[in-house]
Every structure is written in structure tokens, then in C-alpha cells.
Write a protein that holds these residues in place. Sequence first.
Motif, mmCIF file in Angstrom:
data_model
loop_
_atom_site.group_PDB
_atom_site.id
_atom_site.type_symbol
_atom_site.label_atom_id
_atom_site.label_comp_id
_atom_site.label_asym_id
_atom_site.label_seq_id
_atom_site.Cartn_x
_atom_site.Cartn_y
_atom_site.Cartn_z
ATOM 1 N N ASP A 65 0.813 -1.219 0.000
ATOM 2 C CA ASP A 65 0.000 0.000 0.000
ATOM 3 C C ASP A 65 0.849 1.273 0.000
ATOM 4 O O ASP A 65 0.321 2.382 0.067
ATOM 5 C CB ASP A 65 -0.970 0.005 1.183
ATOM 6 N N GLY A 66 2.168 1.119 -0.057
ATOM 7 C CA GLY A 66 3.058 2.269 -0.117
ATOM 8 C C GLY A 66 3.549 2.761 1.225
ATOM 9 O O GLY A 66 4.391 3.670 1.270
ATOM 10 N N SER A 67 3.063 2.196 2.325
ATOM 11 C CA SER A 67 3.525 2.608 3.647
ATOM 12 C C SER A 67 4.878 1.971 3.961
ATOM 13 O O SER A 67 5.252 0.955 3.380
ATOM 14 C CB SER A 67 2.490 2.233 4.717
ATOM 15 N N TYR A 68 5.597 2.591 4.895
ATOM 16 C CA TYR A 68 6.936 2.127 5.228
ATOM 17 C C TYR A 68 6.897 0.943 6.184
ATOM 18 O O TYR A 68 6.114 0.919 7.135
ATOM 19 C CB TYR A 68 7.750 3.256 5.856
ATOM 20 N N LEU A 69 7.772 -0.014 5.936
ATOM 21 C CA LEU A 69 7.887 -1.163 6.830
ATOM 22 C C LEU A 69 8.734 -0.777 8.041
ATOM 23 O O LEU A 69 9.821 -0.217 7.896
ATOM 24 C CB LEU A 69 8.540 -2.338 6.103
ATOM 25 N N ARG A 70 8.220 -1.081 9.219
ATOM 26 C CA ARG A 70 8.938 -0.794 10.457
ATOM 27 C C ARG A 70 9.085 -2.096 11.238
ATOM 28 O O ARG A 70 8.142 -2.874 11.361
ATOM 29 C CB ARG A 70 8.156 0.224 11.312
ATOM 30 N N PRO A 71 10.271 -2.377 11.763
ATOM 31 C CA PRO A 71 10.466 -3.616 12.522
ATOM 32 C C PRO A 71 9.796 -3.550 13.891
ATOM 33 O O PRO A 71 9.566 -2.464 14.432
ATOM 34 C CB PRO A 71 11.987 -3.700 12.660
ATOM 35 N N PHE A 72 9.501 -4.705 14.446
ATOM 36 C CA PHE A 72 8.917 -4.792 15.779
ATOM 37 C C PHE A 72 9.532 -5.963 16.512
ATOM 38 O O PHE A 72 9.654 -7.052 15.958
ATOM 39 C CB PHE A 72 7.406 -4.978 15.704
ATOM 40 N N ASP A 73 9.961 -5.738 17.734
ATOM 41 C CA ASP A 73 10.503 -6.802 18.572
ATOM 42 C C ASP A 73 9.983 -6.590 19.987
ATOM 43 O O ASP A 73 10.364 -5.624 20.648
ATOM 44 C CB ASP A 73 12.034 -6.772 18.559
ATOM 45 N N PRO A 74 9.105 -7.472 20.475
ATOM 46 C CA PRO A 74 8.530 -7.281 21.813
ATOM 47 C C PRO A 74 9.563 -7.333 22.932
ATOM 48 O O PRO A 74 9.334 -6.786 24.013
ATOM 49 C CB PRO A 74 7.519 -8.432 21.927
ATOM 50 N N LEU A 75 10.718 -7.953 22.665
ATOM 51 C CA LEU A 75 11.761 -8.034 23.691
ATOM 52 C C LEU A 75 12.602 -6.758 23.747
ATOM 53 O O LEU A 75 13.221 -6.466 24.765
ATOM 54 C CB LEU A 75 12.670 -9.232 23.421
ATOM 55 N N PHE A 76 12.620 -6.021 22.632
ATOM 56 C CA PHE A 76 13.428 -4.802 22.558
ATOM 57 C C PHE A 76 12.555 -3.688 21.977
ATOM 58 O O PHE A 76 12.567 -3.449 20.761
ATOM 59 C CB PHE A 76 14.669 -5.022 21.689
ATOM 60 N N PRO A 77 11.795 -3.002 22.818
ATOM 61 C CA PRO A 77 10.850 -1.982 22.333
ATOM 62 C C PRO A 77 11.467 -0.884 21.493
ATOM 63 O O PRO A 77 10.810 -0.337 20.609
ATOM 64 C CB PRO A 77 10.270 -1.405 23.635
ATOM 65 N N THR A 78 12.755 -0.549 21.749
ATOM 66 C CA THR A 78 13.372 0.532 20.987
ATOM 67 C C THR A 78 13.523 0.174 19.513
ATOM 68 O O THR A 78 13.638 1.060 18.661
ATOM 69 C CB THR A 78 14.753 0.899 21.555
ATOM 70 N N VAL A 79 13.514 -1.130 19.197
ATOM 71 C CA VAL A 79 13.594 -1.538 17.789
ATOM 72 C C VAL A 79 12.416 -0.961 17.011
ATOM 73 O O VAL A 79 12.572 -0.390 15.931
ATOM 74 C CB VAL A 79 13.633 -3.072 17.664
ATOM 75 N N GLY A 80 11.238 -1.106 17.561
ATOM 76 C CA GLY A 80 10.061 -0.557 16.919
ATOM 77 C C GLY A 80 9.947 0.951 17.048
ATOM 78 O O GLY A 80 9.389 1.616 16.179
ATOM 79 N N GLN A 81 10.497 1.479 18.129
ATOM 80 C CA GLN A 81 10.394 2.910 18.379
ATOM 81 C C GLN A 81 11.276 3.719 17.436
ATOM 82 O O GLN A 81 10.864 4.772 16.928
ATOM 83 C CB GLN A 81 10.783 3.211 19.828
#
Length: 212
Positions: A65-81
Motif C-alpha cells: 500500500d506504499g507505507s513504510y515497513l517498520r520492525p517490531f521486537d517485543p523483547l526490545f521496544p526501541t527496535v520498533g520505536q
Amino acid sequence: GSGLANDEPAVQQWADSGVNCVLGIKPELAHKLGMKTRSWFTMNYMDSRSMEEATIKQMAALRADGSYLRPFDPLFPTVGQYGWSACVNNPLWIRHSEGVFRGQAEAGYDGCHIDFASHYEPCFCEHCKARWTQWAEDHGVEADLSVADKSADQRVRMLLREFRIHCVMDFLGAVRDAAREVRPGFGIDGTYHQDNGSTYQWAYGEHFELMC
């Protein structure tokens, strides 16, 4: 960050105990004690704390849909942040990463652990679309990446998976070759994930000297 002492007496103990390769120890110290040392790199991770957002967006992976992919890791919240996912087919990301690896080789590292080295993103950027079009023509399947991604045809699904894996392998080969231009024999290793690309890299690419 591991909690293990890594000053010279501690590293000497590792060497005396038979350790011959370490990660994150400065080359000068590791080599002095007869060991090889490896650095660390995350294959498609960009951090907004160390890179301008405008630059990040030029290299980021895109959803259909053209939106940016962002990583997510529940063990390391700053990854998604703070994290953004780069596209391994994006020439700017490839060039940036090759520079990182040349720098590691120039610093004297013998190799690099590449985190997420077997992971491929479902990216739909212009570079992925163009590369898929050629791949699809070579294999006689749907040339539109967005359409192929929704296909129920098993052959198309498997070819799309293989396409993504080859994109990762070519990226790994490119960064390793860049390092080897400076330091022949520079090796890479990656984390083994049985549910994705690394299970195929042994057969296809012979890219990893070690598997974690």
C-alpha cells in the motif's frame, strides 16, 4: 553489553581456554592474543537516532500500500520505536552497507555477524518491482509483483519466496565482497532461522562461513 569482562586479562583467559574467535573485541587485542574477531551488523535495520529520516525513507522497504515497513521486537521496544526496515534491493542501502563492511575490514576485523541475515521483507518498492519483473519473465509467471503476491497458485508462491531469498543472498554476497576487497578471507555468519531464508542459503549461495 554481554556482561562478560573483555579487558586483556579476561580475553587472555578465553584464549588460554581454547577460544579462537570472538565478537566485538578490538582487532588489536584479539590478534595480539592469537584470535580472530568479528563485528556486528543488522542486515536491514536503520535507526532514526543515527540517520536522518529523509535519508532513511530513500532506502526503506515499502508495503504494497506504499507505507513504510517498520520492525517490531517485543523483547526490545526501541527496535520498533526507532527502527526502520531497509530494502536489500535498494542501491542506496547496498552502497551504504558496502561502505560499512569496507570500514570493518579496514579496521582489521576478520568477519562479521549479520543479524537478521536470513530474513526477507515483503517489500514492494520500485527496485523490488523491477527485479521481480525480470525474474517473473525468466520463469514465465505474473510480472506484476503486487498481483503475484496475492496469487493462489502454488508455483507462483514458491517462486516469489525463492525470489526474496535470492535478493537476500545477493545482498550478503555484495557486502562480503566489499569487505574482501580490503581484507581477503573476511567471513560472515548469520543467525539460523528454520522458518525462512537461511535454510536455503547453504544450498544456493554458500554465503555463510558459520551459522549461529
